[in-house]
Design a protein around this motif. Structure first.
Motif, mmCIF file in Angstrom:
data_model
loop_
_atom_site.group_PDB
_atom_site.id
_atom_site.type_symbol
_atom_site.label_atom_id
_atom_site.label_comp_id
_atom_site.label_asym_id
_atom_site.label_seq_id
_atom_site.Cartn_x
_atom_site.Cartn_y
_atom_site.Cartn_z
ATOM 1 N N GLY A 195 31.859 43.688 28.611
ATOM 2 C CA GLY A 195 32.627 43.744 29.764
ATOM 3 C C GLY A 195 33.975 43.097 29.574
ATOM 4 N N GLY A 196 34.970 43.019 30.330
ATOM 5 C CA GLY A 196 36.152 42.287 30.396
ATOM 6 C C GLY A 196 36.314 41.265 31.316
ATOM 7 N N VAL A 197 36.995 40.095 30.730
ATOM 8 C CA VAL A 197 37.343 39.038 31.626
ATOM 9 C C VAL A 197 38.772 38.958 31.290
ATOM 10 N N LEU A 198 39.731 39.366 32.366
ATOM 11 C CA LEU A 198 41.063 39.091 32.058
ATOM 12 C C LEU A 198 41.893 38.145 32.726
ATOM 13 N N LEU A 199 42.509 37.333 32.119
ATOM 14 C CA LEU A 199 43.237 36.268 32.746
ATOM 15 C C LEU A 199 44.591 36.635 33.258
ATOM 16 N N GLU A 200 45.299 36.008 33.921
ATOM 17 C CA GLU A 200 46.641 36.146 34.405
ATOM 18 C C GLU A 200 46.876 37.737 34.881
ATOM 19 N N SER A 201 45.732 38.151 35.709
ATOM 20 C CA SER A 201 45.771 39.395 36.202
ATOM 21 C C SER A 201 45.698 39.661 37.692
ATOM 22 N N PRO A 202 46.648 38.971 38.410
ATOM 23 C CA PRO A 202 46.588 39.042 39.775
ATOM 24 C C PRO A 202 46.261 40.509 40.383
ATOM 25 N N VAL A 203 45.598 40.567 41.351
ATOM 26 C CA VAL A 203 45.390 41.939 42.095
ATOM 27 C C VAL A 203 46.628 42.058 43.208
ATOM 28 N N THR A 204 47.366 42.951 42.999
ATOM 29 C CA THR A 204 48.599 43.141 43.836
ATOM 30 C C THR A 204 48.478 44.185 44.940
ATOM 31 N N SER A 205 47.278 45.197 44.817
ATOM 32 C CA SER A 205 47.193 46.066 45.704
ATOM 33 C C SER A 205 45.815 46.759 45.638
ATOM 34 N N VAL A 206 44.791 46.900 46.679
ATOM 35 C CA VAL A 206 43.852 47.678 46.743
ATOM 36 C C VAL A 206 43.906 48.809 47.625
ATOM 37 N N GLU A 207 44.097 49.883 47.006
ATOM 38 C CA GLU A 207 44.139 51.155 47.640
ATOM 39 C C GLU A 207 42.903 51.817 48.290
ATOM 40 N N ILE A 208 42.930 52.392 49.400
ATOM 41 C CA ILE A 208 41.643 52.847 50.099
ATOM 42 C C ILE A 208 41.985 54.094 50.714
ATOM 43 N N LYS A 209 41.059 55.011 50.406
ATOM 44 C CA LYS A 209 40.972 56.192 51.056
ATOM 45 C C LYS A 209 39.666 56.873 51.641
ATOM 46 N N ALA A 210 39.523 57.035 52.994
ATOM 47 C CA ALA A 210 38.199 57.641 53.225
ATOM 48 C C ALA A 210 37.091 56.445 53.375
ATOM 49 N N GLY A 211 37.571 55.142 53.349
ATOM 50 C CA GLY A 211 36.443 54.108 53.376
ATOM 51 C C GLY A 211 36.238 53.576 51.920
ATOM 52 N N LYS A 212 37.061 54.236 50.989
ATOM 53 C CA LYS A 212 36.570 53.945 49.529
ATOM 54 C C LYS A 212 37.611 53.579 48.909
ATOM 55 N N VAL A 213 37.503 52.455 47.957
ATOM 56 C CA VAL A 213 38.699 51.913 47.114
ATOM 57 C C VAL A 213 38.827 53.007 46.021
ATOM 58 N N VAL A 214 39.897 53.480 45.914
ATOM 59 C CA VAL A 214 40.377 54.483 44.910
ATOM 60 C C VAL A 214 41.573 53.912 43.851
ATOM 61 N N ALA A 215 41.747 52.623 44.059
ATOM 62 C CA ALA A 215 42.476 52.025 43.086
ATOM 63 C C ALA A 215 42.769 50.560 43.066
ATOM 64 N N VAL A 216 42.665 49.842 41.967
ATOM 65 C CA VAL A 216 42.928 48.463 42.140
ATOM 66 C C VAL A 216 44.211 48.250 41.077
ATOM 67 N N LYS A 217 45.098 47.484 41.664
ATOM 68 C CA LYS A 217 46.448 47.268 40.873
ATOM 69 C C LYS A 217 46.769 45.970 40.473
ATOM 70 N N THR A 218 47.159 45.646 39.251
ATOM 71 C CA THR A 218 47.632 44.316 39.053
ATOM 72 C C THR A 218 49.086 44.663 38.300
ATOM 73 N N PRO A 219 50.007 43.767 37.877
ATOM 74 C CA PRO A 219 51.187 43.939 37.476
ATOM 75 C C PRO A 219 51.102 44.749 36.141
ATOM 76 N N THR A 220 50.171 44.817 35.439
ATOM 77 C CA THR A 220 50.099 45.516 34.158
ATOM 78 C C THR A 220 49.200 46.565 33.996
ATOM 79 N N ALA A 221 48.441 46.776 35.090
ATOM 80 C CA ALA A 221 47.353 47.838 34.937
ATOM 81 C C ALA A 221 47.082 48.271 36.408
ATOM 82 N N THR A 222 46.315 49.752 35.996
ATOM 83 C CA THR A 222 45.747 50.118 37.281
ATOM 84 C C THR A 222 44.485 50.642 37.022
#
Length: 329
Positions: free
Chosen positions: A230-257
């Motif tokens: 598994g991964g435990v990533l530091l300094e990875s603040p979540v900036t956006s949680v994108e939702i469509k039809a009641g389901k999360v379709v993307a979680v974004k941080t400054p460096t990853a989606t």
């Protein structure tokens, strides 16, 4: 991890505090692909251990005690022999004197004195005979079970220090959960005859504690997560949680989606997770989230040249004139 990378098909855990790490740890044990996203440069949240100049400072005592066999087994599984049993000694600083806590009958009688003790007993008798019918606040709940006098002496000041709001604003339901199992008679019984079997959680006489502070638990848990791929990533603040039809379709941080995650578990404050949802939540939901209040706290760490300056694990400061909630050793 490369900047602006995209990964799919996994469980994403938001927040690397105790709740988030425990969820991730249990998921990796059943073969789930898990990534934990932590905004800060250290895991542990409000139960971390900070190291500076060779000294370790715990953010609060965070004793480890539970009546849940499953939780206790989990903690021992993670830390093994590093999870130590420690005797508890704590006191209450009140009216320029120290009361043993858990309470001891002879000490209470000596420190309160006959006049104050009589007032407390009379106040309790009055509450028992004429309780407030409708319990709406912490103040109502405690006064009904301990009497108005004990509430004013030992519950009001400390509770308002810790939570920063009047005890009339804290709900009775919270008091019932927070002080579960503690009553006038259970406290008196424990004071004179002991808290056998740790029946009252607030009055336990011993607890477990990691050898190097609570942060050791979360470091060990994170290590186990990574060993399970598994991964435990530091300094990875979540900036956006994108939702469509009641389901999360993307979680974004400054460096990853993280696209199309199988599951998303959030241990973030509700106010924060609602604010970062995309598309935005309805206006009334946003307003309700913004109305949630959280209590900041300030820890002052002191390095003192000396050994065993006081015997307590911690001292509760009930004295209103002292602007401190608790002193930990």
């Amino acid at each position: 991890m490369n900047d602006h990378s995209t990964q799919a098909g996994r469980t994403v855990v938001l927040g690397g505090g105790p709740a988030g790490l425990t969820a991730a740890y249990l998921l990796t044990k059943v073969g789930r692909n898990v990534t934990v996203l932590e905004a800060e440069d250290q895991i542990g949240g409000l139960a971390k251990t900070v190291e500076r100049d060779g000294y370790r400072f715990d953010l609060g005592g965070h004793r480890f005690f539970t009546k849940s066999v499953e939780v206790d087994t989990l903690w021992h599984e993670v830390l093994g022999d590093e999870f130590l049993k420690r005797p508890r000694m704590s006191r209450i600083y009140w009216n320029n004197r120290y009361l043993d806590y858990p309470l001891r009958g002879p000490d209470v009688i000596k420190k309160l004195g006959p006049i104050e003790l009589t007032r407390c007993i009379a106040s309790y008798a009055r509450a028992a005979l004429l309780p407030k019918r409708r319990e709406e606040s912490f103040e109502d709940w405690v006064s009904n079970r301990f009497g108005r006098r004990l509430f004013q002496l030992f519950f009001k000041s400390y509770t308002e220090k810790v939570w920063g709001v009047s005890t009339t604003e804290i709900r009775a339901e919270w008091a019932a959960q927070r002080i579960k199992g503690l009553s006038f008679f259970s406290a008196a019984k424990a004071a004179f005859f002991g808290n056998k079997g740790n029946k009252v959680k607030s009055l336990i006489g011993e607890f477990n504690y990691p050898r190097f502070g609570p942060g050791q638990m979360w470091d060990a848990m994170a290590g186990a997560i990574e060993q399970a791929h598994g991964g435990v990533l530091l300094e990875s603040p979540v900036t956006s949680v994108e939702i469509k039809a009641g389901k999360v379709v993307a979680v974004k941080t400054p460096t990853a989606t993280y696209e199309n995650p199988d599951f998303v578990i959030s241990s973030l404050p509700l106010r924060a997770i609602v604010a970062m949802a995309s598309p935005a939540a309805p206006a009334e939901v946003l307003e309700a989230a913004r109305g949630l209040r959280y209590r900041d706290f300030l820890t002052v760490a002191l390095v003192v040249d000396g050994e065993d300056l006081f015997p307590d694990n911690w001292i509760y400061i009930h004295e209103p004139a002292v602007q401190v909630g608790r002193i930990d050793r």
